[in-house]
Design an enzyme around this catalytic site. Structure first.
Site, PDB file in Angstrom:
ATOM      1  N   TYR A  34      27.553  18.246  47.864  1.00  0.00           N
ATOM      2  CA  TYR A  34      26.818  17.608  46.773  1.00  0.00           C
ATOM      3  C   TYR A  34      27.241  16.185  46.439  1.00  0.00           C
ATOM      4  O   TYR A  34      26.680  15.591  45.521  1.00  0.00           O
ATOM      5  CB  TYR A  34      26.817  18.469  45.516  1.00  0.00           C
ATOM      6  CG  TYR A  34      28.178  18.893  44.993  1.00  0.00           C
ATOM      7  CD1 TYR A  34      29.125  17.968  44.597  1.00  0.00           C
ATOM      8  CD2 TYR A  34      28.471  20.257  44.874  1.00  0.00           C
ATOM      9  CE1 TYR A  34      30.351  18.369  44.111  1.00  0.00           C
ATOM     10  CE2 TYR A  34      29.701  20.671  44.380  1.00  0.00           C
ATOM     11  CZ  TYR A  34      30.635  19.721  44.001  1.00  0.00           C
ATOM     12  OH  TYR A  34      31.834  20.128  43.516  1.00  0.00           O
TER      13      TYR A  34
ATOM     14  N   LYS B  20      25.245  23.202  30.672  1.00  0.00           N
ATOM     15  CA  LYS B  20      25.761  24.549  30.932  1.00  0.00           C
ATOM     16  C   LYS B  20      24.805  25.649  30.464  1.00  0.00           C
ATOM     17  O   LYS B  20      24.090  25.494  29.472  1.00  0.00           O
ATOM     18  CB  LYS B  20      27.125  24.732  30.235  1.00  0.00           C
ATOM     19  CG  LYS B  20      28.172  23.712  30.633  1.00  0.00           C
ATOM     20  CD  LYS B  20      28.636  23.879  32.067  1.00  0.00           C
ATOM     21  CE  LYS B  20      29.627  25.006  32.244  1.00  0.00           C
ATOM     22  NZ  LYS B  20      31.025  24.611  32.064  1.00  0.00           N
TER      23      LYS B  20
ATOM     24  N   GLU C 129      31.092  22.516  47.104  1.00  0.00           N
ATOM     25  CA  GLU C 129      31.620  23.720  46.480  1.00  0.00           C
ATOM     26  C   GLU C 129      31.728  24.832  47.521  1.00  0.00           C
ATOM     27  O   GLU C 129      30.752  25.099  48.232  1.00  0.00           O
ATOM     28  CB  GLU C 129      30.654  24.162  45.364  1.00  0.00           C
ATOM     29  CG  GLU C 129      31.278  25.059  44.323  1.00  0.00           C
ATOM     30  CD  GLU C 129      31.885  24.277  43.160  1.00  0.00           C
ATOM     31  OE1 GLU C 129      31.983  23.032  43.248  1.00  0.00           O
ATOM     32  OE2 GLU C 129      32.274  24.926  42.168  1.00  0.00           O
TER      33      GLU C 129
ATOM     34  N   CYS D  31      26.197  72.140  34.343  1.00  0.00           N
ATOM     35  CA  CYS D  31      26.269  70.875  33.607  1.00  0.00           C
ATOM     36  C   CYS D  31      24.879  70.246  33.437  1.00  0.00           C
ATOM     37  O   CYS D  31      24.198  69.980  34.414  1.00  0.00           O
ATOM     38  CB  CYS D  31      27.168  69.915  34.378  1.00  0.00           C
ATOM     39  SG  CYS D  31      27.454  68.384  33.518  1.00  0.00           S
TER      40      CYS D  31
ATOM     41  N   CYS E 220      32.805  66.330  37.438  1.00  0.00           N
ATOM     42  CA  CYS E 220      32.660  67.549  36.662  1.00  0.00           C
ATOM     43  C   CYS E 220      32.460  68.691  37.654  1.00  0.00           C
ATOM     44  O   CYS E 220      31.645  68.601  38.559  1.00  0.00           O
ATOM     45  CB  CYS E 220      31.449  67.428  35.737  1.00  0.00           C
ATOM     46  SG  CYS E 220      30.903  69.031  35.120  1.00  0.00           S
TER      47      CYS E 220
ATOM     48  N   LYS F   2      24.604  23.945  39.297  1.00  0.00           N
ATOM     49  CA  LYS F   2      26.059  23.786  39.270  1.00  0.00           C
ATOM     50  C   LYS F   2      26.700  25.082  39.739  1.00  0.00           C
ATOM     51  O   LYS F   2      26.748  26.069  39.005  1.00  0.00           O
ATOM     52  CB  LYS F   2      26.521  23.437  37.857  1.00  0.00           C
ATOM     53  CG  LYS F   2      27.995  23.082  37.775  1.00  0.00           C
ATOM     54  CD  LYS F   2      28.348  22.564  36.385  1.00  0.00           C
ATOM     55  CE  LYS F   2      29.793  22.126  36.314  1.00  0.00           C
ATOM     56  NZ  LYS F   2      30.744  23.151  36.740  1.00  0.00           N
TER      57      LYS F   2
ATOM     58  N   GLU G  41      20.615  19.224  40.367  1.00  0.00           N
ATOM     59  CA  GLU G  41      21.113  20.291  41.250  1.00  0.00           C
ATOM     60  C   GLU G  41      21.742  21.423  40.446  1.00  0.00           C
ATOM     61  O   GLU G  41      22.216  21.207  39.323  1.00  0.00           O
ATOM     62  CB  GLU G  41      22.115  19.712  42.266  1.00  0.00           C
ATOM     63  CG  GLU G  41      23.311  19.042  41.629  1.00  0.00           C
ATOM     64  CD  GLU G  41      23.980  18.020  42.560  1.00  0.00           C
ATOM     65  OE1 GLU G  41      23.272  17.306  43.284  1.00  0.00           O
ATOM     66  OE2 GLU G  41      25.219  17.961  42.555  1.00  0.00           O
TER      67      GLU G  41
ATOM     68  N   TYR H 287      25.384  35.208  71.050  1.00  0.00           N
ATOM     69  CA  TYR H 287      26.391  34.351  70.413  1.00  0.00           C
ATOM     70  C   TYR H 287      27.792  34.904  70.692  1.00  0.00           C
ATOM     71  O   TYR H 287      28.692  34.181  71.109  1.00  0.00           O
ATOM     72  CB  TYR H 287      26.127  34.282  68.904  1.00  0.00           C
ATOM     73  CG  TYR H 287      27.088  33.376  68.169  1.00  0.00           C
ATOM     74  CD1 TYR H 287      26.793  32.034  67.960  1.00  0.00           C
ATOM     75  CD2 TYR H 287      28.301  33.874  67.706  1.00  0.00           C
ATOM     76  CE1 TYR H 287      27.683  31.201  67.305  1.00  0.00           C
ATOM     77  CE2 TYR H 287      29.201  33.040  67.059  1.00  0.00           C
ATOM     78  CZ  TYR H 287      28.884  31.702  66.852  1.00  0.00           C
ATOM     79  OH  TYR H 287      29.781  30.884  66.210  1.00  0.00           O
TER      80      TYR H 287
ATOM     81  N   CYS I  99      34.671  67.995  31.076  1.00  0.00           N
ATOM     82  CA  CYS I  99      33.424  67.238  31.074  1.00  0.00           C
ATOM     83  C   CYS I  99      32.904  67.120  29.642  1.00  0.00           C
ATOM     84  O   CYS I  99      32.743  68.132  28.962  1.00  0.00           O
ATOM     85  CB  CYS I  99      32.391  67.952  31.941  1.00  0.00           C
ATOM     86  SG  CYS I  99      30.740  67.236  31.851  1.00  0.00           S
TER      87      CYS I  99
ATOM     88  N   ASP J 269      29.267  27.951  40.750  1.00  0.00           N
ATOM     89  CA  ASP J 269      30.493  28.421  40.134  1.00  0.00           C
ATOM     90  C   ASP J 269      31.436  28.860  41.240  1.00  0.00           C
ATOM     91  O   ASP J 269      31.576  30.038  41.540  1.00  0.00           O
ATOM     92  CB  ASP J 269      30.164  29.593  39.199  1.00  0.00           C
ATOM     93  CG  ASP J 269      31.239  29.767  38.148  1.00  0.00           C
ATOM     94  OD1 ASP J 269      32.176  28.936  38.108  1.00  0.00           O
ATOM     95  OD2 ASP J 269      31.133  30.720  37.372  1.00  0.00           O
TER      96      ASP J 269
ATOM     97  N   CYS K 156      29.463  69.191  29.379  1.00  0.00           N
ATOM     98  CA  CYS K 156      29.343  70.645  29.474  1.00  0.00           C
ATOM     99  C   CYS K 156      30.662  71.381  29.267  1.00  0.00           C
ATOM    100  O   CYS K 156      30.667  72.608  29.189  1.00  0.00           O
ATOM    101  CB  CYS K 156      28.741  71.036  30.815  1.00  0.00           C
ATOM    102  SG  CYS K 156      29.881  70.872  32.197  1.00  0.00           S
TER     103      CYS K 156
ATOM    104  N   ARG L  10      40.402  20.378  44.944  1.00  0.00           N
ATOM    105  CA  ARG L  10      40.323  19.304  43.980  1.00  0.00           C
ATOM    106  C   ARG L  10      41.670  19.016  43.338  1.00  0.00           C
ATOM    107  O   ARG L  10      42.020  17.875  43.079  1.00  0.00           O
ATOM    108  CB  ARG L  10      39.339  19.730  42.890  1.00  0.00           C
ATOM    109  CG  ARG L  10      38.642  18.643  42.211  1.00  0.00           C
ATOM    110  CD  ARG L  10      37.671  19.295  41.240  1.00  0.00           C
ATOM    111  NE  ARG L  10      38.359  19.417  39.986  1.00  0.00           N
ATOM    112  CZ  ARG L  10      38.266  18.492  39.053  1.00  0.00           C
ATOM    113  NH1 ARG L  10      37.486  17.460  39.232  1.00  0.00           N
ATOM    114  NH2 ARG L  10      38.938  18.628  37.946  1.00  0.00           N
TER     115      ARG L  10
HETATM  116 ZN   LIG Z   1      29.684  68.732  33.172  1.00  0.00          ZN
END
Ligand SMILES: [Zn+2]
Length: 707
Positions: free
Chosen positions: A226, A320, A174, A444, A438, A117, A115, A38, A420, A119, A423, A138
């Site tokens: 759609y 929804k 969409e 630790c 840390c 929906k 279908e 390609y 930390c 987002d 420890c 839109r």
């Molecule tokens: Zn630590």
């Protein structure tokens, strides 16, 4: 064939082949040519088009890379308005919708097209005689923005339709960002300290509204069709449009548009709700974000009978799902310390329902993200939870930040703690690094399993039989806190630990059933640990798990300093003097040994215990790489040697001052080639680098060692 028609024919042929390949790859998900081919065809087309600008065509597959920026988006008036749908949240609202349609159409059980929906961002695509001529957002439904140049870069938007398209065809759908691509994008952005996208919808909208189409071309966008807008059938097309929405979707597929594989048809409230549940159950597994499902009356004559009320169709409704983003209030900001010491800030929040689950914690990823979002205690934040992804804070609603009596923010900007929380060791964040860590790697508790596993591994202390399963149990049942504790374990400790692990797992070993307790394995483990007491300095240095101190750096350090104490005493400046140790690694080594917790562990490692020697190694005088007959020379070893291993040969050459490297370059002084030497030998010959055989190496070593 005249010279003028030859390129024209080839260009047309290439465009058709690339369009076909694109359609198979992105729409049918059934590629028929390899990517490399390609790319090759695309390059050929680009070159031909560059040489013959008279054949330029905005619908050419080469348009996918994006054209030069236009400056601003023109307005586009939609010939047929882009609708918005009424929403339903409860099953009862869906039942009412279905009942109303049944009453008004006189059809007791009309068919609905169903279908997911998506987002994303709704857009309209216009084709004239099968060629993509304009794409618009839109906008307010009547007027949108012309984003044609950007839409050309979206691989699933067909630039030229297949089959017999009508004279004019507007298709609505969409543009979205697939979830996996979104996560990948953000991972890279966070690793680079760049601003991540808030969610796939923002990602899609922001990408499509870039003024520079070349930027849009870099974004992982996709498209699903759609609905129809304006259609003028004209001469060449079929005489009529399909009579139903579901048949229209099938027809759009034939024309080359991607249509979601999740579309379906059902009748009656039960059929609709079953679809809602089925898609809801699979919501997290779908490759794109959805916020619900859409039910559309399938027959167009019935749609017309139902009509519209204030721009929303009365024949369709969006059902929804629970929202995946919600607002809540931050109660405190905490940090978590991971297995490798990485410090991740997160927020404890007032409980909130997100995506159908109660959430009280959300990640802030890293200190950069905290600073970027400016999250503070008491802030109201937007939390997003999508599928299995850890909930995250995506935005602060600044208007709702708590203020003091003077109108100033009640809380200061958040800072990562200096120590930390697990420890108490110092938290370090190196320049240019996104992640803070840390520094108590040996001490630790959060890093225990990782530290022990690395310490015991074959190339480190090489403790026979001490795998991850035992290490996890040792840590879980609190037998070891640090790597030094390994050298205080007894056979009884191991047997006891195993008994507790079996008990917890609900297993009774055969030997225990038989009234015996197997101890041989524990004796072997203790013997393995004992054997590792006698080791070498470079192994110990590697085993300590200092970040970026791999085997080769450990060897360099051991050789340069000869013993451990001067390494522990060296400051960054002194460490930078060591060959092959850069400023970053020098800083890491210095920080590691500066941490008192780590020093305590090393002291414990070296201390004798219960009549047994501590971990020890032959200590020598510091050796500078510049000392020796081979100093300043770089040597590469390749192939198999008969008299010794390649490691040993390397060590002996290093002892004479050589630097042993893994790859051949012009700077290589000579290559030692053993049996079956391959590409490195070829490279040496190509570059004219001197090649030694084993006999010459042995003779040289004999002549110079001990001299
Ligand atoms: Zn630590």
């Amino acid at each position: 064939m005249t010279p003028a028609t030859a390129p024209a024919a080839r260009i047309a042929d290439l465009r058709r082949r690339l369009d076909d390949a694109n359609h198979r790859y992105y729409v049918l998900d059934d590629p028929d040519i390899p990517d490399a081919e390609y790319d090759r065809l695309l390059r050929e087309l680009q070159e031909l088009e560059a040489a013959h600008p008279e054949f330029a065509d905005p619908s050419s597959p080469t348009a996918r890379v994006g054209s030069v920026p236009a400056g601003k988006f023109a307005e586009v008036r939609h010939a047929v308005p882009m609708l918005s749908l009424a929403n339903a949240f409860a099953d009862e609202e869906v039942a009412e919708f279905v009942a109303r349609i049944g009453r008004e159409t006189g059809d007791a059980e009309p068919a609905f097209s169903l279908e997911p929906k998506l987002d994303g961002l709704a857009i309209s695509l216009r084709y004239e005689d099968g060629v993509f001529v304009r794409g618009a957002t839109r906008g307010d439904g009547a007027t949108g923005e012309d984003v044609t140049a950007n839409l050309r870069t979206v691989r699933t938007v067909p630039l030229r339709l297949r089959g017999k398209p009508p004279a004019v065809l507007e298709v609505r759908g969409e543009v979205y960002m697939p979830k996996a691509a979104f996560e990948r994008w953000n991972e890279v952005a966070r690793a680079r300290g760049e601003k991540p996208m808030a969610n796939p919808r923002n990602g899609a909208a922001g990408s499509l509204r870039q003024l520079d189409p070349r930027i849009t071309a870099q974004r992982p966008l996709a498209f699903y069709a759609y609905a129809l807008g304006e259609v003028v059938l004209g001469q060449g097309a079929g005489a009529t449009l399909p009579p139903t929405h579901s048949q229209t979707l099938a027809w759009l597929r034939e024309l080359g548009f991607p249509v979601s594989a999740e579309v379906d048809v059902a009748r009656g409230v039960d059929g609709l709700l079953a679809y809602y549940r089925r898609i809801g159950d699979r919501r997290n597994a779908l490759p794109f974000d959805i916020d619900g499902v859409v039910y559309k009356l399938d027959r167009y004559d019935q749609q017309r009978a139902m009509g519209f009320v204030s721009r929303a169709p009365r024949w369709a409704i969006a059902h929804k799902f629970p929202a995946q983003e919600e607002a809540t209030v931050v109660e405190s900001i905490e940090v978590n310390v991971g297995r490798t010491g990485a410090v991740t800030p997160w927020v404890l929040m007032q409980p909130v329902q997100v995506g159908g689950v109660t959430v009280t914690r959300a990640t802030l990823h890293n200190a950069d993200q905290v600073a970027r979002l400016d999250v503070r205690n008491g802030d109201t934040v937007i939390v997003r939870r999508a599928g299995d992804v850890i909930p995250e804070v995506v935005r602060v609603i600044e208007d709702r930040r708590p203020l003091d009596r003077k109108g100033q923010p009640l809380h200061a900007p958040y800072q990562l703690p200096m120590e930390c929380p697990v420890c108490g060791s110092a938290i370090e964040r190196e320049e240019g690094e996104v992640v803070a860590r840390c520094s108590g790697g040996l001490f630790c508790p959060a890093q225990r399993v990782q530290a022990l596993f690395h310490f015991a591994s074959r190339r480190a202390m090489d403790i026979e039989g001490l795998g991850e399963r035992f290490i996890t149990a040792l840590v879980e049942f609190d037998y070891v806190h640090t790597v030094a504790d390994l050298y205080r374990l007894t056979v009884d400790d191991f047997v006891e630990m195993k008994r507790r692990a079996d008990e917890q797992a609900g297993v009774v070993p055969e030997t225990v059933k038989a009234g015996k307790i197997a101890t041989k394995w524990a004796e072997n483990l203790v013997a393995g640990i004992d054997a590792s007491r006698n080791t070498t300095l470079d192994r110990v240095l590697y085993a300590l798990g200092i970040r970026d101190v791999g085997e080769s750096t450990a060897k360099t350090l051991a050789r340069h300093f000869g013993s451990l104490d001067p390494i522990m005493a060296a400051d960054e400046e002194a460490l930078r003097q060591v060959p092959d140790i850069g400023p970053v690694v020098a800083a890491r080594i210095a920080h590691f040994f500066a941490e008192p917790h780590n020093r305590d562990v090393i002291a414990a490692l070296r201390a004798p215990y219960d009549g047994k020697a501590g971990v020890h190694w032959p200590e020598g005088a510091p050796r500078r790489a510049s000392e020796g007959p081979l100093s300043g020379q770089t040597v590469v070893l390749t192939g198999g040697l008969a008299a010794m291993s390649r490691d040993e040969a390397g060590a002996r050459l290093e002892a004479l001052g050589a630097k042993v490297s893994g790859s051949v370059s012009k700077k290589t002084s000579f290559v030692v080639a053993g049996e079956a030497a391959g590409s490195k030998l070829a490279k040496a010959q190509e570059l004219g680098v001197e090649v030694w055989d084993e006999a010459r190496l042995l003779a040289y070593l004999a002549g110079h060692e001990g001299a």
